[in-house]
Design an enzyme around this catalytic site. Structure first.
Site, PDB file in Angstrom:
ATOM      1  N   GLU A   1       1.000  -1.016   0.471  1.00  0.00           N
ATOM      2  CA  GLU A   1      -0.122   0.133   0.253  1.00  0.00           C
ATOM      3  C   GLU A   1       0.798   1.220   0.094  1.00  0.00           C
ATOM      4  O   GLU A   1       0.667   2.358   0.368  1.00  0.00           O
ATOM      5  CB  GLU A   1      -1.050  -0.511   1.082  1.00  0.00           C
ATOM      6  CG  GLU A   1      -1.726  -1.153   1.515  1.00  0.00           C
ATOM      7  CD  GLU A   1      -3.178  -1.572   0.194  1.00  0.00           C
ATOM      8  OE1 GLU A   1      -2.722  -0.234  -0.715  1.00  0.00           O
ATOM      9  OE2 GLU A   1      -4.250  -2.120   0.496  1.00  0.00           O
TER      10      GLU A   1
ATOM     11  N   TYR B   1     -13.963  14.381  20.720  1.00  0.00           N
ATOM     12  CA  TYR B   1     -12.338  14.191  20.639  1.00  0.00           C
ATOM     13  C   TYR B   1     -11.846  13.270  19.034  1.00  0.00           C
ATOM     14  O   TYR B   1     -11.153  13.492  18.413  1.00  0.00           O
ATOM     15  CB  TYR B   1     -11.598  13.299  21.434  1.00  0.00           C
ATOM     16  CG  TYR B   1     -10.734  13.371  22.308  1.00  0.00           C
ATOM     17  CD1 TYR B   1     -11.617  14.571  23.640  1.00  0.00           C
ATOM     18  CD2 TYR B   1      -9.355  13.543  22.521  1.00  0.00           C
ATOM     19  CE1 TYR B   1     -10.567  14.909  24.345  1.00  0.00           C
ATOM     20  CE2 TYR B   1      -8.803  14.147  23.217  1.00  0.00           C
ATOM     21  CZ  TYR B   1      -9.533  15.255  24.005  1.00  0.00           C
ATOM     22  OH  TYR B   1      -8.463  16.091  25.230  1.00  0.00           O
TER      23      TYR B   1
HETATM   24  P1  13P Z   1       0.596  -5.076   4.085  1.00  0.00           P
HETATM   25  O1  13P Z   1       0.585  -6.440   4.187  1.00  0.00           O
HETATM   26  O2  13P Z   1       1.131  -5.388   2.288  1.00  0.00           O
HETATM   27  O3  13P Z   1       1.140  -3.775   4.046  1.00  0.00           O
HETATM   28  O4  13P Z   1      -0.736  -4.631   3.144  1.00  0.00           O
HETATM   29  C1  13P Z   1      -2.389  -5.471   4.448  1.00  0.00           C
HETATM   30  C2  13P Z   1      -2.505  -4.436   4.337  1.00  0.00           C
HETATM   31  O5  13P Z   1      -4.095  -3.874   4.782  1.00  0.00           O
HETATM   32  C3  13P Z   1      -3.731  -4.408   2.795  1.00  0.00           C
HETATM   33  O6  13P Z   1      -4.752  -3.943   2.552  1.00  0.00           O
END
Ligand code: 13P
Length: 210
Positions: free
Chosen positions: A73, A119
């Protein structure tokens, strides 16, 4: 904060999120801005068991220059840093209640969670738009997240989960936690017409606490 301190803090905060159920399995990813680039959680890593020296390091152009292979990501995080020069960190979770809200077709996509508590407003801000669904790791999500992040500190990815930025790593984690609590309240109060903070109260909070 030195890079070494930031590495340790990232692992500590991630472990705390994992221990409290904000993330399960290998879900979620966290990044933090450094003077010469970014730290990022490695792909397929558990937020509960990160090792400071194995965190991925990216240069200022988001190229992988050290540590384990970064999260798939990276695009999601880059969209925030490029849209928000004040962002020092980005946290992406699949936290249950916020993700539940992201699956509700009837919510306002411009602002699915109304201002219920101070908050939430102080940490997450005035709006948190929904970004349409993209497959995890799909680079096509970057322009959509970038456009939304120009006017929001956090977004909710439809049927996926929240992405939250903060000036510091601690701020971003606190905001992700507040968002999850706000989502829980929102779901508890669905269909009950709760009293909301007024626009003047929201303005006052943002003027006072930024
Ligand atoms: P990654 O393990 O590549 O960080 O992906 C995890 C995730 O949350 C995908 O949205």
């Amino acid at each position: 904060m030195t890079e070494s301190d930031l590495r340790s803090l990232l692992c500590q905060l991630a472990a705390s999120l994992f221990a409290r159920g904000f993330s399960v399995g290998s879900a979620g990813n966290i990044s933090a801005r450094l003077e010469d680039g970014y730290l990022m959680t490695p792909t397929n890593s558990s937020l509960g068991r990160l090792e400071p020296e194995r965190l991925s390091k990216l240069d200022r152009d988001f190229r992988h220059v050290g540590g384990d292979k970064p999260s798939k990501e990276v695009f999601m995080h880059r969209a925030f840093y490029q849209a928000r020069p004040d962002a020092g960190a980005v946290v992406h979770l699949h936290s249950t209640q916020a993700t539940a809200v992201s699956c509700l077709p009837q919510v306002d996509p411009a602002n699915p969670i109304p201002p219920l508590t101070p908050y939430f407003v102080m940490r997450v801000g005035r709006t948190m738009p929904i970004v349409p669904y993209y497959r995890p790791g799909d680079p096509a999500m970057e322009p959509a997240i970038h456009a939304a992040a120009l006017s929001a500190r956090a977004v909710l990815l439809a049927n996926h989960g929240p992405v939250v930025s903060g000036r510091t790593l601690t701020d971003a984690v606190y905001a992700a936690e507040e968002l999850e609590e706000a989502a829980k309240l929102f779901l508890m109060l669905l269909g009950r017409s709760p009293r909301l903070l007024t626009p003047a109260q929201v303005d006052d909070l943002l003027a006072t606490f930024g």
